[in-house]
Write a protein that holds these residues in place. Structure first.
Motif, mmCIF file in Angstrom:
data_model
loop_
_atom_site.group_PDB
_atom_site.id
_atom_site.type_symbol
_atom_site.label_atom_id
_atom_site.label_comp_id
_atom_site.label_asym_id
_atom_site.label_seq_id
_atom_site.Cartn_x
_atom_site.Cartn_y
_atom_site.Cartn_z
ATOM 1 N N CYS A 1 0.933 -1.203 -0.136
ATOM 2 C CA CYS A 1 0.094 -0.064 0.009
ATOM 3 C C CYS A 1 0.935 1.087 -0.081
ATOM 4 O O CYS A 1 1.909 1.417 0.652
ATOM 5 C CB CYS A 1 -0.970 -0.214 1.255
ATOM 6 S SG CYS A 1 -2.078 1.393 1.357
ATOM 7 N N THR B 1 -0.487 4.660 0.450
ATOM 8 C CA THR B 1 -1.234 5.563 0.684
ATOM 9 C C THR B 1 -0.610 6.338 2.022
ATOM 10 O O THR B 1 -0.698 7.458 1.916
ATOM 11 C CB THR B 1 -2.633 5.003 1.196
ATOM 12 O OG1 THR B 1 -3.231 4.238 0.110
ATOM 13 C CG2 THR B 1 -3.649 6.206 1.611
ATOM 14 N N CYS B 2 0.074 5.682 2.768
ATOM 15 C CA CYS B 2 0.762 6.478 3.824
ATOM 16 C C CYS B 2 2.153 5.767 3.962
ATOM 17 O O CYS B 2 2.464 4.723 3.558
ATOM 18 C CB CYS B 2 -0.032 6.346 5.327
ATOM 19 S SG CYS B 2 0.169 5.148 6.307
ATOM 20 N N ILE C 1 -6.578 7.401 5.245
ATOM 21 C CA ILE C 1 -6.674 6.180 4.935
ATOM 22 C C ILE C 1 -8.187 6.079 4.172
ATOM 23 O O ILE C 1 -8.662 4.771 3.867
ATOM 24 C CB ILE C 1 -6.828 5.365 6.384
ATOM 25 C CG1 ILE C 1 -8.031 5.698 7.288
ATOM 26 C CG2 ILE C 1 -5.441 5.469 6.998
ATOM 27 C CD1 ILE C 1 -8.260 4.549 8.349
ATOM 28 N N ASN D 1 -4.289 5.250 10.864
ATOM 29 C CA ASN D 1 -2.740 4.894 10.677
ATOM 30 C C ASN D 1 -1.959 5.149 11.622
ATOM 31 O O ASN D 1 -0.508 4.872 11.772
ATOM 32 C CB ASN D 1 -2.284 5.416 9.317
ATOM 33 C CG ASN D 1 -2.275 6.891 9.163
ATOM 34 O OD1 ASN D 1 -3.005 7.517 9.861
ATOM 35 N ND2 ASN D 1 -1.814 7.493 8.184
ATOM 36 N N ARG E 1 -7.611 -1.613 4.991
ATOM 37 C CA ARG E 1 -7.371 -2.012 3.474
ATOM 38 C C ARG E 1 -6.816 -3.318 3.635
ATOM 39 O O ARG E 1 -6.198 -3.757 4.567
ATOM 40 C CB ARG E 1 -6.184 -1.126 2.937
ATOM 41 C CG ARG E 1 -6.590 0.140 2.793
ATOM 42 C CD ARG E 1 -5.545 1.241 2.868
ATOM 43 N NE ARG E 1 -6.297 2.634 2.508
ATOM 44 C CZ ARG E 1 -6.590 3.117 1.296
ATOM 45 N NH1 ARG E 1 -6.257 2.494 0.188
ATOM 46 N NH2 ARG E 1 -6.983 4.286 1.191
ATOM 47 N N ARG F 1 3.593 4.069 6.115
ATOM 48 C CA ARG F 1 3.842 2.937 6.632
ATOM 49 C C ARG F 1 3.947 1.779 5.613
ATOM 50 O O ARG F 1 4.670 0.864 5.746
ATOM 51 C CB ARG F 1 2.682 2.369 7.393
ATOM 52 C CG ARG F 1 2.526 2.892 8.961
ATOM 53 C CD ARG F 1 1.666 2.197 9.408
ATOM 54 N NE ARG F 1 1.355 3.129 10.948
ATOM 55 C CZ ARG F 1 1.829 3.201 12.042
ATOM 56 N NH1 ARG F 1 3.154 2.351 11.942
ATOM 57 N NH2 ARG F 1 1.806 3.856 13.152
ATOM 58 N N HIS F 2 3.396 2.038 4.202
ATOM 59 C CA HIS F 2 3.822 1.278 3.283
ATOM 60 C C HIS F 2 3.676 0.034 3.514
ATOM 61 O O HIS F 2 4.534 -0.960 3.076
ATOM 62 C CB HIS F 2 5.039 1.345 2.440
ATOM 63 C CG HIS F 2 5.378 2.702 1.957
ATOM 64 N ND1 HIS F 2 4.639 2.959 0.663
ATOM 65 C CD2 HIS F 2 6.055 3.795 2.502
ATOM 66 C CE1 HIS F 2 5.262 4.339 0.411
ATOM 67 N NE2 HIS F 2 5.925 4.886 1.322
ATOM 68 N N CYS F 3 2.395 -0.744 3.898
ATOM 69 C CA CYS F 3 2.093 -2.022 4.675
ATOM 70 C C CYS F 3 2.316 -2.871 3.500
ATOM 71 O O CYS F 3 1.836 -2.781 2.414
ATOM 72 C CB CYS F 3 0.880 -2.056 4.991
ATOM 73 S SG CYS F 3 0.372 -1.080 6.495
ATOM 74 N N GLY G 1 -3.946 -3.958 6.522
ATOM 75 C CA GLY G 1 -2.943 -3.200 6.799
ATOM 76 C C GLY G 1 -3.089 -2.512 8.198
ATOM 77 O O GLY G 1 -3.988 -3.095 9.031
ATOM 78 N N PHE G 2 -2.135 -1.988 8.740
ATOM 79 C CA PHE G 2 -1.850 -1.288 10.105
ATOM 80 C C PHE G 2 -3.510 -0.841 10.240
ATOM 81 O O PHE G 2 -3.663 -0.739 11.565
ATOM 82 C CB PHE G 2 -0.904 -0.481 10.229
ATOM 83 C CG PHE G 2 -0.771 0.060 11.726
ATOM 84 C CD1 PHE G 2 0.175 -0.468 12.541
ATOM 85 C CD2 PHE G 2 -1.390 1.484 11.987
ATOM 86 C CE1 PHE G 2 0.523 0.101 13.678
ATOM 87 C CE2 PHE G 2 -1.090 1.902 13.197
ATOM 88 C CZ PHE G 2 -0.118 1.132 14.061
ATOM 89 N N CYS G 3 -3.971 -0.044 9.515
ATOM 90 C CA CYS G 3 -5.073 0.869 9.510
ATOM 91 C C CYS G 3 -6.253 -0.020 9.778
ATOM 92 O O CYS G 3 -7.337 0.277 10.309
ATOM 93 C CB CYS G 3 -5.218 1.922 8.747
ATOM 94 S SG CYS G 3 -5.310 1.259 7.060
HETATM 95 S S1 SF4 Z 1 -1.742 1.838 7.428
HETATM 96 FE FE1 SF4 Z 1 -3.259 1.647 6.067
HETATM 97 S S2 SF4 Z 1 -3.239 3.239 4.513
HETATM 98 FE FE2 SF4 Z 1 -1.008 3.114 5.731
HETATM 99 S S3 SF4 Z 1 0.063 1.876 4.324
HETATM 100 FE FE3 SF4 Z 1 -0.924 0.396 5.899
HETATM 101 S S4 SF4 Z 1 -2.716 -0.239 4.847
HETATM 102 FE FE4 SF4 Z 1 -1.930 1.664 3.719
#
Ligand code: SF4
Length: 335
Positions: free
Chosen positions: A18, A20-21, A132, A84, A38, A23-25, A33-35
């Motif tokens: 990802c 988007t933020c 997110i 996130n 997703r 963290r690049h999960c 993902g962490f959030c």
């Molecule tokens: S925390 Fe969410 S928005 Fe951020 S990189 Fe991970 S999955 Fe994507």
């Protein structure tokens, strides 16, 4: 509703990354993902919260807080679930740390029509982290702009350049937290390894996309109330965004995992304001205090009262054509 994510890479073995933020999960099949909003489904990344509104209300823009963008105007505010960050003192933890619960679908068209029907000047994505929610906020912001509404992110600023550049053309206001000015502070408060992407995003929001920027720091005892942190934040704002950037220093109230702490003492807030002034900032506000003690706007040039506020109400408004009526100085923001 689910919607394919805008910013991600497909990798070997049906993994996805990802973007988007910061963290690049990196997610294997079926993982979130962490959030937690997703998910990798069959080698594609999906947002699971497109249009899933968990909180919706109409408020004056003062409540965000934003004080230099059409004071007293009505805005439609909405948020989803998830974040996130994992801030132990989050004031909206029921939404941001939730992994389920009720939400109602609202299409971007319905959202914009609701804002117009209720005579709102704009739409604020707030309550949880809008980054997110990128796919939905982007569609909503595009439509809002087409319909003559303003748009606002109330954000922690932890966003990639790609995501910021996607939403940038459609956002008017960036109300962003700067929680501290060291890796240690951000590590404890938000569990991220590096806070510099936040500073870069704030500068880019202002310089590349021309957004109106206001900063908030929730002054949390034992976490970000040292002179070093506060001087670091204040001097960065002054250097990088300008001395006329509004900085809201708000009082922390015990909640969530920091319920054992005391509320921020008034003396600590006054001290923070003094530091901000010493570093050169001219529009410093103290929030979450008894009415009338820290939220008025005074001209940066002659110090006359321009906007008198009580909680979220504007009681007196003296700005004329974006200028101070006493000394004719141009007041930063939109008035
Ligand atoms: S925390 Fe969410 S928005 Fe951020 S990189 Fe991970 S999955 Fe994507």
């Amino acid at each position: 509703m689910i919607r394919e994510a805008l910013l991600y890479e497909k990798l070997e073995g049906e993994k996805v990354r990802c973007n988007t933020c910061p963290r690049h999960c990196l997610l294997g099949e079926g993982k979130r993902g962490f959030c937690f909003t997703r998910q990798n489904q069959g080698g594609r990344l999906y947002s699971l919260i497109y249009g899933e509104v968990a909180s919706l209300s109409i408020n004056p823009i003062e409540k965000k807080p934003v004080f230099h963008f059409y004071p007293g105007s009505r805005w439609l505010s909405l948020g989803a679930r998830g974040c996130n960050f994992r801030c132990p003192g989050c004031q909206n933890w029921e939404l941001s740390h939730s992994r389920g619960g009720t939400a109602n679908y609202l299409s971007p068209e319905e959202l914009v029509s609701l804002a117009k029907r209720h005579d709102c000047l704009g739409i604020s994505w707030t309550f949880n982290e809008p980054t997110i929610w990128l796919e939905y906020t982007l569609d909503g912001a595009k439509l809002a702009k087409e319909q003559g509404l303003f748009t606002n992110y109330v954000t922690n600023g932890y966003i990639t350049e790609g995501a910021l550049d996607a939403i940038g053309p459609y956002l008017d206001v960036y109300r962003v937290d700067i929680k501290g000015y060291s890796r240690g502070c951000y590590g404890r408060m938000a569990h991220i390894p590096d806070f510099t992407p936040i500073l870069e995003a704030v500068k880019r929001a202002k310089e590349k996309w021309g957004m109106h920027v206001e900063i908030v720091t929730n002054l949390t005892p034992e976490y970000n109330d040292s002179e070093e942190e506060l001087r670091g934040i204040a001097s960065w704002i002054c250097r990088s965004l300008g001395a006329l950037t509004p900085w809201h220093i708000t009082r922390f109230f015990p909640c969530f995992e920091l319920s054992h702490l005391e509320s921020t003492p008034l003396s600590a807030l006054e001290k923070a304001k003094q530091i901000a002034g010493e570093e050169g900032l001219r529009y410093v506000y103290l929030g979450n205090l008894p009415a009338g003690s820290g939220e008025n706007t005074y001209c940066h040039h002659c110090r006359q009262l321009l906007v008198k506020r009580q909680i979220f109400d504007v009681l007196e408004y003296n700005v004329k054509d974006s200028r101070c009526p006493y000394c004719n100085a141009m007041i930063p923001g939109r008035f």
